[in-house]
Motif scaffolding. Structure first.
Motif, PDB file in Angstrom:
ATOM      1  N   GLU A   1      21.279  41.954   7.974  1.00  0.00           N
ATOM      2  CA  GLU A   1      20.132  42.806   7.423  1.00  0.00           C
ATOM      3  C   GLU A   1      19.879  42.771   6.079  1.00  0.00           C
ATOM      4  OE1 GLU A   1      19.088  47.146   8.158  1.00  0.00           O
ATOM      5  OE2 GLU A   1      18.396  46.030   9.983  1.00  0.00           O
ATOM      6  N   CYS A   2      18.891  41.977   5.620  1.00  0.00           N
ATOM      7  CA  CYS A   2      18.670  41.735   4.033  1.00  0.00           C
ATOM      8  C   CYS A   2      17.599  42.440   3.665  1.00  0.00           C
ATOM      9  CB  CYS A   2      18.362  40.146   3.833  1.00  0.00           C
ATOM     10  SG  CYS A   2      18.448  39.809   2.148  1.00  0.00           S
ATOM     11  N   ASP A   3      17.685  43.269   2.387  1.00  0.00           N
ATOM     12  CA  ASP A   3      16.765  44.166   1.952  1.00  0.00           C
ATOM     13  C   ASP A   3      16.642  43.500   0.305  1.00  0.00           C
ATOM     14  OD1 ASP A   3      16.850  45.495   3.992  1.00  0.00           O
ATOM     15  OD2 ASP A   3      17.914  47.386   3.048  1.00  0.00           O
ATOM     16  N   TRP A   4      15.185  43.410   0.135  1.00  0.00           N
ATOM     17  CA  TRP A   4      14.805  43.064  -1.046  1.00  0.00           C
ATOM     18  C   TRP A   4      14.194  44.335  -1.787  1.00  0.00           C
ATOM     19  CZ3 TRP A   4      14.793  39.473   2.632  1.00  0.00           C
ATOM     20  CH2 TRP A   4      15.209  38.282   2.417  1.00  0.00           C
ATOM     21  N   LEU A   5      15.083  44.687  -2.961  1.00  0.00           N
ATOM     22  CA  LEU A   5      14.649  45.937  -3.714  1.00  0.00           C
ATOM     23  C   LEU A   5      14.053  45.760  -4.866  1.00  0.00           C
ATOM     24  CD1 LEU A   5      18.213  47.638  -2.580  1.00  0.00           C
ATOM     25  CD2 LEU A   5      16.026  48.025  -1.397  1.00  0.00           C
ATOM     26  N   TYR A   6      12.885  46.742  -5.252  1.00  0.00           N
ATOM     27  CA  TYR A   6      12.277  46.497  -6.528  1.00  0.00           C
ATOM     28  C   TYR A   6      11.856  47.826  -6.995  1.00  0.00           C
ATOM     29  CZ  TYR A   6      11.119  41.951  -4.596  1.00  0.00           C
ATOM     30  OH  TYR A   6      11.545  40.821  -4.102  1.00  0.00           O
ATOM     31  N   ALA A   7      11.445  47.925  -8.237  1.00  0.00           N
ATOM     32  CA  ALA A   7      11.193  49.141  -9.017  1.00  0.00           C
ATOM     33  C   ALA A   7       9.841  49.753  -7.980  1.00  0.00           C
ATOM     34  CB  ALA A   7      10.704  48.849 -10.272  1.00  0.00           C
ATOM     35  N   PRO A   8       9.960  51.137  -7.939  1.00  0.00           N
ATOM     36  CA  PRO A   8       9.157  51.684  -6.985  1.00  0.00           C
ATOM     37  C   PRO A   8       7.611  51.385  -7.498  1.00  0.00           C
ATOM     38  CG  PRO A   8      10.804  53.519  -7.822  1.00  0.00           C
ATOM     39  CD  PRO A   8      10.942  52.015  -8.527  1.00  0.00           C
ATOM     40  N   GLU A   9       7.217  51.306  -8.802  1.00  0.00           N
ATOM     41  CA  GLU A   9       5.986  51.096  -9.069  1.00  0.00           C
ATOM     42  C   GLU A   9       5.533  49.672  -8.596  1.00  0.00           C
ATOM     43  OE1 GLU A   9       8.588  50.643 -12.922  1.00  0.00           O
ATOM     44  OE2 GLU A   9       8.483  52.030 -11.132  1.00  0.00           O
ATOM     45  N   VAL A  10       6.395  48.736  -8.518  1.00  0.00           N
ATOM     46  CA  VAL A  10       5.994  47.315  -7.822  1.00  0.00           C
ATOM     47  C   VAL A  10       5.704  47.429  -6.445  1.00  0.00           C
ATOM     48  CG1 VAL A  10       7.151  45.122  -7.500  1.00  0.00           C
ATOM     49  CG2 VAL A  10       7.509  46.111  -9.788  1.00  0.00           C
ATOM     50  N   VAL A  11       6.325  48.090  -5.808  1.00  0.00           N
ATOM     51  CA  VAL A  11       6.057  48.261  -4.332  1.00  0.00           C
ATOM     52  C   VAL A  11       4.977  49.151  -4.213  1.00  0.00           C
ATOM     53  CG1 VAL A  11       7.031  49.206  -1.925  1.00  0.00           C
ATOM     54  CG2 VAL A  11       8.377  48.010  -3.611  1.00  0.00           C
ATOM     55  N   GLU A  12       4.888  50.180  -4.949  1.00  0.00           N
ATOM     56  CA  GLU A  12       3.597  51.156  -4.734  1.00  0.00           C
ATOM     57  C   GLU A  12       2.243  50.627  -5.204  1.00  0.00           C
ATOM     58  OE1 GLU A  12       4.637  54.539  -7.139  1.00  0.00           O
ATOM     59  OE2 GLU A  12       6.424  55.145  -5.634  1.00  0.00           O
ATOM     60  N   SER A  13       2.335  49.654  -6.071  1.00  0.00           N
ATOM     61  CA  SER A  13       1.072  48.773  -6.438  1.00  0.00           C
ATOM     62  C   SER A  13       0.523  47.803  -5.507  1.00  0.00           C
ATOM     63  CB  SER A  13       1.214  48.157  -7.927  1.00  0.00           C
ATOM     64  OG  SER A  13       2.263  47.050  -7.865  1.00  0.00           O
ATOM     65  N   GLY A  14       1.352  47.487  -4.653  1.00  0.00           N
ATOM     66  CA  GLY A  14       1.022  46.432  -3.647  1.00  0.00           C
ATOM     67  C   GLY A  14       1.361  44.900  -4.274  1.00  0.00           C
ATOM     68  N   ALA A  15       2.100  44.670  -5.228  1.00  0.00           N
ATOM     69  CA  ALA A  15       2.348  43.447  -5.852  1.00  0.00           C
ATOM     70  C   ALA A  15       2.733  42.580  -4.958  1.00  0.00           C
ATOM     71  CB  ALA A  15       3.182  43.713  -7.125  1.00  0.00           C
ATOM     72  N   ASP A  16       2.641  41.385  -5.176  1.00  0.00           N
ATOM     73  CA  ASP A  16       3.015  40.202  -4.190  1.00  0.00           C
ATOM     74  C   ASP A  16       4.559  39.867  -4.819  1.00  0.00           C
ATOM     75  OD1 ASP A  16       3.410  37.941  -2.708  1.00  0.00           O
ATOM     76  OD2 ASP A  16       1.990  36.959  -3.848  1.00  0.00           O
ATOM     77  N   VAL A  17       5.253  40.399  -3.761  1.00  0.00           N
ATOM     78  CA  VAL A  17       6.667  39.927  -3.977  1.00  0.00           C
ATOM     79  C   VAL A  17       7.338  38.824  -3.144  1.00  0.00           C
ATOM     80  CG1 VAL A  17       7.361  42.408  -4.314  1.00  0.00           C
ATOM     81  CG2 VAL A  17       7.533  41.429  -1.896  1.00  0.00           C
ATOM     82  N   SER A  18       6.416  37.977  -2.554  1.00  0.00           N
ATOM     83  CA  SER A  18       6.664  36.884  -1.698  1.00  0.00           C
ATOM     84  C   SER A  18       7.336  35.762  -2.548  1.00  0.00           C
ATOM     85  CB  SER A  18       5.359  36.382  -0.883  1.00  0.00           C
ATOM     86  OG  SER A  18       4.294  35.841  -1.968  1.00  0.00           O
ATOM     87  N   ARG A  19       7.002  35.421  -3.794  1.00  0.00           N
ATOM     88  CA  ARG A  19       7.819  34.486  -4.190  1.00  0.00           C
ATOM     89  C   ARG A  19       9.396  34.574  -4.580  1.00  0.00           C
ATOM     90  NH1 ARG A  19       3.704  33.272  -9.153  1.00  0.00           N
ATOM     91  NH2 ARG A  19       3.713  35.583  -9.031  1.00  0.00           N
ATOM     92  N   SER A  20       9.422  36.102  -4.921  1.00  0.00           N
ATOM     93  CA  SER A  20      11.054  36.191  -5.115  1.00  0.00           C
ATOM     94  C   SER A  20      11.747  36.428  -3.798  1.00  0.00           C
ATOM     95  CB  SER A  20      11.122  37.570  -6.104  1.00  0.00           C
ATOM     96  OG  SER A  20      10.421  38.636  -5.677  1.00  0.00           O
ATOM     97  N   VAL A  21      10.865  36.962  -2.916  1.00  0.00           N
ATOM     98  CA  VAL A  21      11.528  37.180  -1.483  1.00  0.00           C
ATOM     99  C   VAL A  21      11.934  35.589  -1.073  1.00  0.00           C
ATOM    100  CG1 VAL A  21      11.021  37.686   1.022  1.00  0.00           C
ATOM    101  CG2 VAL A  21      10.614  39.398  -0.919  1.00  0.00           C
ATOM    102  N   GLU A  22      10.875  34.667  -0.939  1.00  0.00           N
ATOM    103  CA  GLU A  22      11.114  33.277  -0.748  1.00  0.00           C
ATOM    104  C   GLU A  22      12.116  32.703  -1.117  1.00  0.00           C
ATOM    105  OE1 GLU A  22      10.089  30.082   1.859  1.00  0.00           O
ATOM    106  OE2 GLU A  22       9.498  32.246   2.082  1.00  0.00           O
TER     107      GLU A  22
END
Length: 379
Positions: free
Chosen positions: A301-322
């Motif tokens: 199970e792999c979790d990608w964790l970001y600053a709360p404001e990044v996730v709450e803003s709906g920012a596109d995290v796909s490039r770092s996840v990918e």
């Protein structure tokens, strides 16, 4: 098959049967997974009282839940009456109690027996003594770590100590504030390979130039075969033209607020034995939890964790996840390609480690010591 003496450049690996033998896997369940601290659940996944998750740890099913006071608790998933499994779902939420579906023995969220048919007619039954069996639990990095042992090993030495051994001090990982980050993405991988193959793969980068083109574009020193874990305190530097830890080298997010200047634009990898990988980059943290289910099957199970404001803003995290998703897929494919050969006569006495992999011998020595030092027998 005859064996020749190894030249100084090569060190022998474990023999192949260590990756295929059900009895060795049973011993690992008993002496590692059921005896050491095991990273079970992200605390934020159990946001409200009554939320629970069941986790397989060695041969046991464990319930992790949050009580009415908001504290995490862990119990063996076994009713004290006739042994029925309390919770069969992987996750869920109860209102106030955990009730056995067989005979309705009912426990509060601290594990105490509070109700059962005709219980009032049995005043001699101690409701605490016949409560759920408690499992030791510690919180670190925002995760619940549990230990099934009656007397757990030191958490500071075996868990936090792994980060200190790798980074040089505890402050270096604390600066990432992992416990305050938010989950941006979770991917679960069902890998048809022994858990040790996955650990060994994560510990070395001799394979990186061959199968990780995206990663070596971002971290060019990995193309030379030296993993970041090879040197205490060393973090692999980003390529000069790279703006962020992303699949195309494009810009990521703002540096986490407490990350030090010398940690910027660097990647650090930590192995917390037996089953956790921690990856630190300036703007996010990637944490792998392994759940070994059989000698030839491991769920990761792999979790990608970001600053709360990044996730709450709906920012596109796909490039770092990918980027790391591709690394995972490439690694797990290599492990699955390797697993069948562990049963081959060609691997009966094992393989070899080249100089950039020699540190894997430390992992092998640790494993053998754990198996041999247990009073119930030898590996």
């Amino acid at each position: 098959m005859t064996t020749m003496p190894l030249p100084p450049s090569l060190i022998a690996t474990l023999p192949g049967h260590f990756y295929t033998d059900p009895e060795i896997f049973r011993q690992e369940q008993e002496r590692l997974f059921e005896s050491m601290w095991f990273c079970a659940v992200r605390g934020a996944d159990l946001a409200r009282p009554g939320a629970f998750r069941t986790v397989r740890i060695g041969r046991e099913s464990v319930i992790v839940t949050r009580n009415r006071s908001g504290e995490l608790r862990a119990f063996l998933n076994v009713c004290r009456h006739r042994g029925a499994q309390l919770c069969t779902a992987e996750s869920g939420e109860v209102r106030r109690t955990l009730q056995c579906p067989y005979h309705a023995w009912t426990y509060d969220l601290d594990g105490k027996l509070i109700a059962a048919p005709n219980l009032v007619k049995m005043p001699d039954v101690d409701r605490t003594a016949y409560g759920l069996v408690t499992v030791h639990l510690r919180e670190w990095l925002g995760y619940a770590w549990v230990c099934l042992a009656d007397e757990p090993p030191s958490f500071e030495e075996t868990v936090v100590g792994a980060a200190v051994e790798r980074l040089g001090d505890a402050a270096s990982i604390e600066r990432y504030g992992t416990e305050n980050l938010a989950l941006g993405k979770r991917i679960t991988y069902d890998v048809k390979a022994n858990w040790k193959l996955i650990v060994e793969n994560f510990m070395e980068c001799y394979h990186c130039a061959t199968i990780h083109p995206e990663l070596t574009d971002v971290l060019p020193e990995f193309a030379d075969g030296y993993a970041a874990q090879y040197y205490v305190g060393h973090g692999a530097a980003f390529a000069e033209e790279v703006k962020g830890f992303t699949v195309d080298g494009s810009e990521g997010f703002a540096r986490l607020p407490d990350v030090a200047e010398e940690q910027d634009r660097r990647y650090y990898a930590i192995t917390v034995k037996p089953t956790v990988f921690i990856n630190l980059v300036p703007d996010h943290v990637i944490l792998h939890r392994m759940f070994p289910l059989a000698e030839d099957r491991t769920v990761v199970e792999c979790d990608w964790l970001y600053a709360p404001e990044v996730v709450e803003s709906g920012a596109d995290v796909s490039r770092s996840v990918e980027l790391f998703h591709r690394v995972n897929v490439q690694d797990f494919d290599a492990c699955e390609r390797t697993q069948p050969a562990m049963a081959s006569r060609a691997y009966r006495t094992g393989g070899v480690l080249v100089p950039t992999e020699h540190h894997i011998e430390i992992f092998h020595a640790w494993l053998l010591e754990k198996l041999r030092s247990h009073p119930s027998g030898q590996a």
